[in-house]
Design an enzyme around this catalytic site. Sequence first.
Site, PDB file in Angstrom:
ATOM      1  N   HIS A  40      36.547 -30.678  -5.651  1.00  6.78           N
ATOM      2  CA  HIS A  40      35.690 -29.669  -5.017  1.00  6.78           C
ATOM      3  C   HIS A  40      36.063 -28.253  -5.464  1.00  6.78           C
ATOM      4  CE1 HIS A  40      34.115 -32.699  -2.185  1.00  6.78           C
ATOM      5  NE2 HIS A  40      35.350 -33.130  -2.136  1.00  6.78           N
ATOM      6  N   SER A  54      31.707  -7.568 -24.629  1.00 10.39           N
ATOM      7  CA  SER A  54      30.719  -6.905 -23.782  1.00 10.39           C
ATOM      8  C   SER A  54      30.359  -5.564 -24.391  1.00 10.39           C
ATOM      9  CB  SER A  54      31.279  -6.699 -22.370  1.00 10.39           C
ATOM     10  OG  SER A  54      30.475  -5.812 -21.627  1.00 10.39           O
ATOM     11  N   ARG A 109      36.753 -10.937 -22.645  1.00  8.01           N
ATOM     12  CA  ARG A 109      36.907 -12.083 -23.552  1.00  8.01           C
ATOM     13  C   ARG A 109      36.167 -13.248 -22.888  1.00  8.01           C
ATOM     14  NH1 ARG A 109      41.933 -11.784 -26.991  1.00  8.01           N
ATOM     15  NH2 ARG A 109      42.179 -14.036 -26.724  1.00  8.01           N
ATOM     16  N   SER A 126       2.873 -35.859 -31.698  1.00  6.70           N
ATOM     17  CA  SER A 126       3.097 -34.411 -31.675  1.00  6.70           C
ATOM     18  C   SER A 126       4.395 -34.064 -30.962  1.00  6.70           C
ATOM     19  CB  SER A 126       1.922 -33.711 -30.994  1.00  6.70           C
ATOM     20  OG  SER A 126       1.686 -34.256 -29.697  1.00  6.70           O
ATOM     21  N   ALA A 127       4.687 -34.782 -29.877  1.00  2.00           N
ATOM     22  CA  ALA A 127       5.913 -34.509 -29.124  1.00  2.00           C
ATOM     23  C   ALA A 127       7.152 -34.863 -29.935  1.00  2.00           C
ATOM     24  CB  ALA A 127       5.894 -35.295 -27.809  1.00  2.00           C
ATOM     25  N   ILE A 143       8.613 -32.495 -32.436  1.00  2.00           N
ATOM     26  CA  ILE A 143       9.409 -31.404 -31.871  1.00  2.00           C
ATOM     27  C   ILE A 143      10.765 -31.912 -31.388  1.00  2.00           C
ATOM     28  CG2 ILE A 143       9.527 -29.666 -30.039  1.00  2.00           C
ATOM     29  CD1 ILE A 143       6.411 -29.692 -30.071  1.00  2.00           C
TER      30      ILE A 143
END
Length: 434
Positions: A141, A262, A269, A307-308, A311
Site C-alpha cells: 500500500h 526543468s 533530475r 484499416s485498424a 495502424i
Amino acid sequence: MIDRYSHPEISAIWELENKFKIWTDIEIYACEARANRGEVPKEDLETIKQKAKFNVDEILEIESKVHHDVIAYLTNLNSYIGPAGRHVHFGLTSSDVGDTALCVQMVQAMDLLIQRTETLLETTKQKAKEYKDLPCIGRSHGIHAEPMTLGLKFALFYAEMTRNLERMKDARAQVAVGKLSGAVGTYSNIDLEIEEYVLTKLGLTVDPIATQVISRDRHAFYMSVLGVVAASLDRMATEIRLLQKTEGREVEEPFAKGQKGSSAMPHKRNPVVCERISGISRVIRSNVNVGLQNVGLWHERDISHSSAERIVLPDSTIALDYILEKMNFVLKGLHVYPDATERTLNVTRGLIFSQKVLLWLIEKGGITREDAYLIVQENAMAVWADQSKNLRDLLKQDPRCSAILKDSDLDEIFQIKPYLERIPLIFKRLGITD
C-alpha cells in the site's frame, strides 16, 4: 508510430517497400509451384523471376484511381513483367497475398522484440545478482512493510519477463501461418500443394482452415501479448519512479551530462525515461482492444479489421521495441544509493520489525494472538505519532512485553539479517546463480 519513438530496423518491417517485397515473393513462389506442376512454362517463370519488380510511388498513383491496393500492386508488377504476368496471382484472392504477408511482417517484428527482451532479461538478471544482498524496505500500500533486498525486486522483474518471453514465442507461433485458399477458403481455383510450397518458402505453416482471411483470434492473441509485455515494462518503470522520489532517492534513472530537468528549476533530475515508458505502455495496451474488436467479422470476411490493423500492428510493435530498449538503457545505467536504502529502512524507527515481535510474544509468552497484537499495535501507534520515539525502546518500557521478552530477545528481533536468509533460495529457484 512517430519517428521520435521509432527504431529504423523495426520500422522498416512496416514500410510499403517491405510489404510489396513479401507480396512479390508470394507471387513468384506461387508461379514456381505451378511451374513444378507443369502449369507455367519454364521460360515464363524465368521471365517473371527476372523482371518482377515494383515501384511504390507508381503503385500509390494507380491506387489513387482504382482504390484497391492489391490491384494497384499487380498492375504495376505486370507492367514490368509483360505478357508472362498472366500467370501471376492465378487462382488467388487479395487476402491470400495480403494476409499471408501480414503474418510474415508480424513474425519479423516479433523476432526483433524477442531479441530486445532477451537483452533486457540478461540486464535484469545481472542487476538481481549485483544487488541480491543489498537490504531495502519492502512496501505494501506504499507503506513500509518488512525488509527485503533491492536484488529481489530485479529478480521479480526477471521472472516476469521470462514468462513474457515465452508468451512472445507463443504469439509468434500463433501468427506464423498463411493461407492461399481462395475467396472463401475452399481452394476452388488453387491446389493445396501450391499453398504448402509457398508457405514453406516463407517459413510459415499452413493455417488448417481459413475463410477469405486468417482468423483474427490469432492477431488478437498477438496484440494481447504485446499489451502484457508493455504492462510489465510499465510496472518496472513505475517502481523506479517511486524509488526515485526525493524523500527516498534509493535509485535513479540515468541522467546524462548536460541534461536538463526543468526549464524553471535547475535542480530537477526527473525520471523522464521511465515516465515515457509508462506513457507509451498505455498506448500499446489500449491498442489491444482494437485487436479484440477485429475478431468478429461478417461471414467469411469484411475489411473492417484492415484499416485498424494498418495502424495498431505497426504502432504497437514499434512502440514496444522502443520501450524495451529504453528499459534496458535505464537498468544498465541505473544509479543505486545504498546509503539511501539504509536510511529509508530506519525511517519508521523499528516499526518494520512489528511482525517478529508479535510472533515472539505468541510463541514465548503463550498469550493469544489478539493480546499480542494489541501490545505491539499500541506501541507502534505511539511511534507513528511521535518522531522522537522508536518501537524497541517503547517495548522495553512496556511491562506486558518485558514480562515475556528480554532485552536479548529484542536484540535478536531487531535485526535485518534474518529477513534475508531465504532470499538465496528464491534466486536458486529462478536459476539466478553466481
